[in-house]
Design a protein around this motif. Structure first.
Motif, PDB file in Angstrom:
ATOM      1  N   PHE A  45      -2.020  14.619  -5.335  1.00  0.00           N
ATOM      2  CA  PHE A  45      -2.767  15.844  -4.488  1.00  0.00           C
ATOM      3  C   PHE A  45      -1.928  17.108  -4.474  1.00  0.00           C
ATOM      4  N   PHE A  46      -0.413  16.863  -3.781  1.00  0.00           N
ATOM      5  CA  PHE A  46       0.392  18.207  -3.565  1.00  0.00           C
ATOM      6  C   PHE A  46       0.477  18.786  -4.942  1.00  0.00           C
ATOM      7  N   PHE A  47       0.709  18.052  -6.049  1.00  0.00           N
ATOM      8  CA  PHE A  47       1.037  18.473  -7.514  1.00  0.00           C
ATOM      9  C   PHE A  47      -0.251  19.404  -7.787  1.00  0.00           C
TER      10      PHE A  47
ATOM     11  N   VAL B 161       1.903   6.959  -1.599  1.00  0.00           N
ATOM     12  CA  VAL B 161       3.032   8.013  -2.182  1.00  0.00           C
ATOM     13  C   VAL B 161       2.666   8.590  -3.299  1.00  0.00           C
ATOM     14  N   VAL B 162       1.899   7.688  -4.383  1.00  0.00           N
ATOM     15  CA  VAL B 162       1.637   8.515  -5.586  1.00  0.00           C
ATOM     16  C   VAL B 162       0.391   9.186  -5.252  1.00  0.00           C
TER      17      VAL B 162
ATOM     18  N   ASN C 241       0.630  -1.182   0.052  1.00  0.00           N
ATOM     19  CA  ASN C 241      -0.096  -0.151  -0.079  1.00  0.00           C
ATOM     20  C   ASN C 241       0.818   1.309   0.028  1.00  0.00           C
ATOM     21  N   VAL C 242       2.130   1.112   0.368  1.00  0.00           N
ATOM     22  CA  VAL C 242       3.072   2.307   0.498  1.00  0.00           C
ATOM     23  C   VAL C 242       2.935   3.036  -0.954  1.00  0.00           C
TER      24      VAL C 242
END
Length: 129
Positions: free
Chosen positions: A103-105, A97-98, A92-93
């Motif tokens: 989201f931040f992008f 991360v993706v 799930n990591v």
């Protein structure tokens, strides 16, 4: 097969990562009994087989681990497998991360409007009940 050929085969299997080469005597007996039963020539009684299986389960042997199986009479599913939480976490990591990266992008592209909207709703829900 000569002793030398057997030793070469055993060493080759060990290098390939075969777990069959490293079986304990009880595990070997269990496998032999299982194969003999399937072929129609049992080499031990059901009681002996069950005792050996329980002993191997207590010892944590992977030989006796079975997958899920269904009972047609009771309509229940049985399994003696266990959950590996470390593998679940590691699987799930990358997705987390993706997702956070995306989201931040998107947040950066919109001039941090998404973060601002979240902060305003949180502030509103905390102080204006």
């Amino acid at each position: 097969m000569s002793n030398e050929e057997f030793d070469n085969l055993k060493e080759e299997l060990m290098w390939e990562g075969s777990s069959v080469v490293m079986l304990s005597p009880d595990e070997q007996r269990f496998l032999e009994a299982s194969m003999a039963y399937v072929s129609g020539n049992p080499i031990m009684t059901d009681e002996e087989y069950d005792k050996l299986k329980m002993k191997l389960k207590r010892d944590g042997s992977n030989i006796v681990v079975e997958g899920p199986r269904c009972s047609l009479r009771s309509r229940k599913v049985y399994s003696d497998l266990s959950v590996d939480y470390l593998k679940m976490f590691l699987l799930n990591v990358p997705a987390a991360v993706v997702a956070l990266g995306l989201f931040f992008f998107l947040d950066d592209l919109t001039g941090f409007e998404i973060t601002y909207l979240l902060e305003v709703r949180l502030y509103w829900s905390l102080f204006h009940c």
